[in-house]
Design an enzyme around this catalytic site. Structure first.
Site, short mmCIF file in Angstrom:
data_model
loop_
_atom_site.label_atom_id
_atom_site.label_comp_id
_atom_site.label_asym_id
_atom_site.label_seq_id
_atom_site.Cartn_x
_atom_site.Cartn_y
_atom_site.Cartn_z
N CYS A 140 0.83 -1.22 0.00
CA CYS A 140 0.00 0.00 0.00
C CYS A 140 0.86 1.25 0.00
CB CYS A 140 -0.93 -0.02 1.21
SG CYS A 140 -0.12 -0.49 2.74
N ASN A 141 1.90 1.30 0.84
CA ASN A 141 2.76 2.48 0.90
C ASN A 141 3.54 2.67 -0.39
OD1 ASN A 141 2.35 3.66 3.55
ND2 ASN A 141 3.18 1.75 4.38
N GLY A 195 11.93 2.70 1.13
CA GLY A 195 12.61 3.29 -0.03
C GLY A 195 13.09 2.23 -1.02
N HIS A 220 -2.77 5.34 6.41
CA HIS A 220 -1.41 5.85 6.60
C HIS A 220 -1.38 7.31 6.18
CE1 HIS A 220 0.02 1.69 6.77
NE2 HIS A 220 -0.27 1.46 5.51
P1 NAD Z 1 -5.51 -10.87 6.08
O1 NAD Z 1 -4.96 -11.55 7.24
O2 NAD Z 1 -6.59 -9.85 6.26
O3 NAD Z 1 -6.05 -11.92 5.01
C1 NAD Z 1 -5.33 -13.05 4.67
C2 NAD Z 1 -6.29 -14.22 4.51
O4 NAD Z 1 -5.57 -15.35 4.07
C3 NAD Z 1 -6.98 -14.59 5.83
O5 NAD Z 1 -8.35 -14.82 5.55
C4 NAD Z 1 -6.28 -15.90 6.23
O6 NAD Z 1 -7.13 -16.74 6.96
C5 NAD Z 1 -5.96 -16.48 4.88
N1 NAD Z 1 -4.90 -17.49 4.87
C6 NAD Z 1 -3.94 -17.73 5.78
N2 NAD Z 1 -3.15 -18.75 5.37
C7 NAD Z 1 -3.63 -19.15 4.17
C8 NAD Z 1 -3.27 -20.17 3.26
N3 NAD Z 1 -2.23 -20.98 3.48
N4 NAD Z 1 -3.98 -20.30 2.12
C9 NAD Z 1 -5.04 -19.50 1.86
N5 NAD Z 1 -5.44 -18.53 2.71
C10 NAD Z 1 -4.74 -18.36 3.84
O7 NAD Z 1 -4.25 -10.22 5.33
P2 NAD Z 1 -4.28 -9.00 4.32
O8 NAD Z 1 -4.21 -7.74 5.11
O9 NAD Z 1 -5.36 -9.18 3.34
O10 NAD Z 1 -2.85 -9.16 3.66
C11 NAD Z 1 -2.63 -10.05 2.58
C12 NAD Z 1 -1.39 -9.61 1.83
O11 NAD Z 1 -1.62 -8.29 1.33
C13 NAD Z 1 -0.10 -9.53 2.65
O12 NAD Z 1 0.98 -9.81 1.82
C14 NAD Z 1 -0.06 -8.08 3.06
O13 NAD Z 1 1.25 -7.63 3.35
C15 NAD Z 1 -0.59 -7.42 1.80
N6 NAD Z 1 -1.16 -6.10 2.00
C16 NAD Z 1 -1.94 -5.83 3.09
C17 NAD Z 1 -2.42 -4.55 3.25
C18 NAD Z 1 -3.21 -4.18 4.46
O14 NAD Z 1 -3.08 -3.08 4.95
N7 NAD Z 1 -4.09 -5.02 4.98
C19 NAD Z 1 -2.16 -3.56 2.30
C20 NAD Z 1 -1.43 -3.90 1.16
C21 NAD Z 1 -0.92 -5.17 1.03
#
Ligand code: NAD
Length: 337
Positions: A140-141, A195, A220
């Site tokens: 996101c950032n 960065g 953020h």
């Molecule tokens: P989250 O925890 O909200 O969702 C992840 C989901 O995947 C959950 O439902 C979890 O139960 C499930 N899960 C766990 N293990 C699994 C597996 N082996 N197979 C299938 N599903 C599985 O997480 P999120 O916030 O959606 O983040 C997901 C990705 O996106 C991460 O890489 C995170 O860094 C990235 N991300 C998150 C954000 C944020 O702010 N939430 C922003 C941008 C990117």
């Protein structure tokens, strides 16, 4: 219709599923979850075929009375692109699953850049993902900074970016995250890792970032300083950014003073889940002093990467160029206010 599967149906996965469904040229073939919960029930209610992400735990869905279409391997086999939206590090574990079925996969920003062939931002490097097997939609950032850097680099050239990232402690549903009563330099070392992540999109860019974590969940906030190569006025920068389809200039008359106001604004605009897919840049903050640009922007961590995932699907499948894809995604989602 492009058949798309989504593995991991949490914060990002459920939003990507809805965004894919909204597109005229793609379809959600199914979503995969590890365990039955309210989100699994919601997926079924929305009509998304639900697959068990872990075969040994598939019977938990049956025991909970949640209709299941199969196991994740079957989903990966049927689709043209998989979107992995599992927690950080799990995407890397899933890579071999996608490879076994020869299915191209998108990963999220929590995965390391060296897991993939290309790190992706639609505005900056859409074409690089063409034909790639493993693509990472940056965090996101990094998405927020890339959308800002791309037009500034094109219009003026950039000598150096310095950005302080004031990051929310956790997403609204992450009750175990924090801090709850502190302001943490995070990481304490300077510069932060953000960065170098931006450099996966702009390899030659001079950028230093500092990170903090605060007791907030909504968004953020970035305090950004860009030393420009070419001459610019604040008015010109404002006009440049106003032309960017994924930038929302928060005008003075709106009287929006922070993330709370932005979220309320998005809810009033009937945005799904109150999502803000755009970088929200306070117009009043755009200032140029001796070739240095300053501004504040708010980034909705739960949703700014969602349109980027949709574009990355088309980039990998080779079904549209950048301009077509971005326009289609924006139109289908209802980007812009
Ligand atoms: P989250 O925890 O909200 O969702 C992840 C989901 O995947 C959950 O439902 C979890 O139960 C499930 N899960 C766990 N293990 C699994 C597996 N082996 N197979 C299938 N599903 C599985 O997480 P999120 O916030 O959606 O983040 C997901 C990705 O996106 C991460 O890489 C995170 O860094 C990235 N991300 C998150 C954000 C944020 O702010 N939430 C922003 C941008 C990117």
């Amino acid at each position: 219709m492009l058949q798309v599967g989504i593995n991991g149906y949490g914060t990002i996965g459920k939003r990507v599923a809805d965004a894919v469904r909204a597109q005229p040229d793609m379809e959600v073939a199914g979503v995969a979850k590890t365990r039955p919960n309210f989100e699994a029930e919601a997926a079924v209610r929305k009509g998304y075929p639900l697959y068990a992400a872990v075969e040994e735990r598939a019977d938990r869905f049956d025991a909970a009375g949640i209709e299941r279409a199969g196991i994740v391997d079957e989903l990966v086999e049927r689709v043209e692109v998989m979107v992995d939206a599992t927690p950080s590090g799990i995407g890397a574990q899933n890579k071999s699953l996608y490879e076994e079925h020869g299915t191209p996969a998108l990963y999220q920003g929590g995965e390391d850049a060296d897991l993939v062939d290309v790190s992706f931002n639609a505005r900056a490097n859409f074409t690089e993902a063409g034909g790639a097997e493993h693509v990472r939609v940056v965090s996101c950032n990094t998405t927020g900074l890339s959308r800002l850097v791309a037009p500034l680099e094109e219009a003026y050239g950039i000598e150096k970016v310095r950005a302080t990232l004031v990051r929310r402690g956790g997403d609204p549903a992450q009750s175990s995250r924090g801090p709850i009563n502190d302001v943490l330099p995070d990481p304490r070392t300077i510069p932060s890792h953000h960065g170098p992540d931006v450099q996966t999109i702009f390899p030659g860019l001079a950028i230093d970032t500092l990170g903090l974590k605060v007791p907030a969940t909504l968004m953020h906030t970035h305090a950004v300083n860009v030393s420009l190569d070419g001459a610019a006025t604040a008015t010109e920068v404002r006009e440049l950014l106003a032309d960017e389809s994924r930038v929302f200039l928060v005008e003075e008359g709106m009287a929006i003073d922070g993330a709370g106001g932005l979220k309320e604004f998005a809810l009033d605009a009937d945005r799904p889940r109150g999502d803000l897919w755009e970088n929200c840049i306070w117009s009043e903050s755009i200032t140029v002093e001796d070739g240095d640009l300053y501004l504040f922007q708010a980034i909705h961590q739960e949703s700014d990467v969602v349109p980027e995932n949709v574009d990355a699907i088309r980039a990998v499948a080779g079904t549209a160029d950048a301009a077509e894809s971005i326009a289609t995604t924006n139109e289908a989602l209802g980007m812009g206010f």
